[in-house]
Scaffold this active site. Structure first.
Site, PDB file in Angstrom:
ATOM      1  N   ILE A   1     -27.592 -41.452  15.689  1.00 47.06           N
ATOM      2  CA  ILE A   1     -28.061 -40.594  14.570  1.00 47.06           C
ATOM      3  C   ILE A   1     -28.491 -40.648  13.323  1.00 47.06           C
ATOM      4  CG2 ILE A   1     -27.201 -38.549  15.443  1.00 47.06           C
ATOM      5  CD1 ILE A   1     -25.695 -38.394  12.535  1.00 47.06           C
ATOM      6  N   ASP A   2     -28.431 -42.302  13.260  1.00 47.65           N
ATOM      7  CA  ASP A   2     -28.374 -43.212  11.517  1.00 47.65           C
ATOM      8  C   ASP A   2     -29.864 -43.309  11.362  1.00 47.65           C
ATOM      9  OD1 ASP A   2     -25.778 -42.698  11.086  1.00 47.65           O
ATOM     10  OD2 ASP A   2     -25.399 -44.221  10.657  1.00 47.65           O
TER      11      ASP A   2
ATOM     12  N   MET B   1     -24.313 -37.990   7.484  1.00 45.78           N
ATOM     13  CA  MET B   1     -23.636 -39.350   7.829  1.00 45.78           C
ATOM     14  C   MET B   1     -25.209 -40.488   6.996  1.00 45.78           C
ATOM     15  SD  MET B   1     -21.965 -39.104  11.212  1.00 45.78           S
ATOM     16  CE  MET B   1     -19.760 -38.391  11.832  1.00 45.78           C
ATOM     17  N   GLY B   2     -24.525 -41.785   7.005  1.00 49.69           N
ATOM     18  CA  GLY B   2     -25.354 -42.302   7.309  1.00 49.69           C
ATOM     19  C   GLY B   2     -25.156 -43.720   6.390  1.00 49.69           C
ATOM     20  N   ARG B   3     -24.002 -44.574   7.383  1.00 49.59           N
ATOM     21  CA  ARG B   3     -22.932 -45.509   6.717  1.00 49.59           C
ATOM     22  C   ARG B   3     -23.799 -46.785   6.084  1.00 49.59           C
ATOM     23  NH1 ARG B   3     -18.084 -47.564   9.346  1.00 49.59           N
ATOM     24  NH2 ARG B   3     -18.334 -45.554   9.867  1.00 49.59           N
TER      25      ARG B   3
HETATM   26  O1  F6P Z   1     -22.906 -43.280  14.984  1.00 55.09           O
HETATM   27  C1  F6P Z   1     -23.560 -42.925  13.629  1.00 55.09           C
HETATM   28  C2  F6P Z   1     -22.524 -42.985  12.732  1.00 55.09           C
HETATM   29  O2  F6P Z   1     -22.163 -41.329  13.216  1.00 55.09           O
HETATM   30  C3  F6P Z   1     -22.079 -43.289  10.966  1.00 55.09           C
HETATM   31  O3  F6P Z   1     -23.024 -42.365  10.485  1.00 55.09           O
HETATM   32  C4  F6P Z   1     -20.832 -43.101  11.237  1.00 55.09           C
HETATM   33  O4  F6P Z   1     -20.354 -43.582  10.218  1.00 55.09           O
HETATM   34  C5  F6P Z   1     -19.337 -43.218  11.902  1.00 55.09           C
HETATM   35  O5  F6P Z   1     -20.789 -42.489  13.861  1.00 55.09           O
HETATM   36  C6  F6P Z   1     -18.863 -41.755  12.427  1.00 55.09           C
HETATM   37  O6  F6P Z   1     -17.573 -41.936  13.129  1.00 55.09           O
HETATM   38  P1  F6P Z   1     -16.350 -41.708  14.525  1.00 55.09           P
HETATM   39  O7  F6P Z   1     -17.466 -41.360  15.944  1.00 55.09           O
HETATM   40  O8  F6P Z   1     -16.178 -43.373  14.911  1.00 55.09           O
HETATM   41  O9  F6P Z   1     -15.772 -41.575  13.690  1.00 55.09           O
END
Ligand code: F6P
Length: 344
Positions: free
Chosen positions: A127-128, A170-172
């Site tokens: 999704i990012d 989201m958006g790491r």
């Molecule tokens: O897949 C990417 C992401 O959606 C990021 O934006 C987010 O930080 C991460 O996954 C969250 O991951 P998890 O499902 O392990 O909490």
């Protein structure tokens, strides 16, 4: 051919649509047999499989998540991982492995293909939208739509109460979701990882906006946004069992700082995994389907070590090493030339 397929990393809307397309093209056009590995790489290492067929994938096109399950972690984390992978591939008589994954899984796929000669084709998902080599990943459009719907709703409650709503998306590593949802949702401020922010400047913008009689504002914050050094402290971040940093919470910090510094009533909203759940948009269903079909073509063309990608309007195969170990920042001209025009 006998083709294995896995879904790795965080889930995203459109994974089932990719699997359905792989099965449809493989089975109906080439007479392939498709084997689904459960729970990403773990399923390959420990030979946990389900057969995938046109029949078994029926009805899954609009479904979120992945029928194969997914997890983080990779065979490179354990000493016997690569050996297990190779043994599974040869013992099960697999001609190819399709890896549907994000940055982490595609980096592992590239190493397995280049260093260990495994016949792998990648499909980019997240999704990012931060994978290098493709103009878009599936799941992104759905996440932006979910975030935009939420922002639309937040406008009306913000206006009723004269509040600042701080929406964390989201958006790491990159601010794709924040920028697109910010533009689509009419945000007054968007904070992204690519541009460290000054909280005083953010407050100044909101104060000027209030001065113009606009008492309600939307601030969109990407989870990976960073304050300028020495300005505000973020909470300590923890990692999951795979060493993956768990983000989330910056929106609350930003909301509290805005409230304290401006005196405006402020509320944080953390959208979190809602952005990854549920049915894919029509756009993502089409992109996923095109990727799945193209992945099977790439397998039959023996394009090992490549991934399917969207370039302009075309689906192409690009070398996995273009994507491996990198992340794609948001298009900053979109941010400065478009999003910022609408900032407070
Ligand atoms: O897949 C990417 C992401 O959606 C990021 O934006 C987010 O930080 C991460 O996954 C969250 O991951 P998890 O499902 O392990 O909490």
């Amino acid at each position: 051919m006998r083709i294995g397929v896995l879904t790795g990393g965080g889930d995203c809307p459109g994974l089932n649509a990719v699997l359905r397309a792989i099965v449809r093209k493989g089975e109906r056009v080439f007479g392939d047999e498709i084997i689904g590995f459960l729970d990403a790489w773990e399923g390959v290492q420990h030979r946990r499989t389900i057969p995938l067929s046109v029949e078994s994938m029926r009805g899954t096109l609009p479904k979120g998540g992945t029928v194969l399950g997914t997890t983080r972690g990779s065979p490179l984390d354990s000493p016997d991982g690569v050996r297990d992978m190779k043994a599974t591939m040869s013992d099960m008589g697999l001609d190819a492995l399709i890896v549907v994954g994000g940055n982490g899984s595609l980096t592992v796929a590239e190493i397995l293909a280049r260093e260990h000669g495994l016949p792998i084709v990648g499909v980019p998902k997240t999704i990012d939208n931060d994978i290098v080599g493709t103009d878009l990943t599936f799941g992104f459009n759905t996440a932006v739509q979910i975030a935009t719907d939420a922002i639309d709703r937040l406008h009306t409650t913000a206006e009723s109460h004269d509040r600042v709503m701080v929406v964390e998306v989201m958006g790491r590593h990159s601010g794709w979701i924040a920028t697109h949802a910010g533009i689509a949702g009419g945000a007054s401020v968007v904070l992204i990882p690519e541009r460290p922010f000054d909280i005083d400047e953010v407050c100044g913008r909101l104060i000027r906006r209030h001065g113009r009689g606009r008492f309600a504002s939307i601030v969109v914050v990407a989870e990976g946004a960073k304050p300028l050094d020495g300005t505000i402290d973020l909470p300590e971040q923890t990692t999951d069992r795979f060493g993956h940093l768990q983000l989330g919470g910056i929106g609350s910090v930003v909301a509290a700082e805005i409230g304290q510094r401006t005196g405006f009533e402020t509320r944080p909203v953390l959208l979190g995994h809602v952005q990854r759940g549920g049915t894919p948009t029509a756009f993502d269903r089409v992109l996923s389907t095109r990727f799945g079909v193209a992945a099977v073509d790439a397998v039959h063309e023996h394009r090992w070590g490549s991934m399917v990608a969207l370039r302009g309007t075309e689906i192409v195969a690009v070398p996995l090493h273009e994507a491996a170990g990198r992340t794609r920042p948001v298009d900053l001209s979109l941010f400065t030339d478009v999003a910022e025009i609408f900032f407070a």
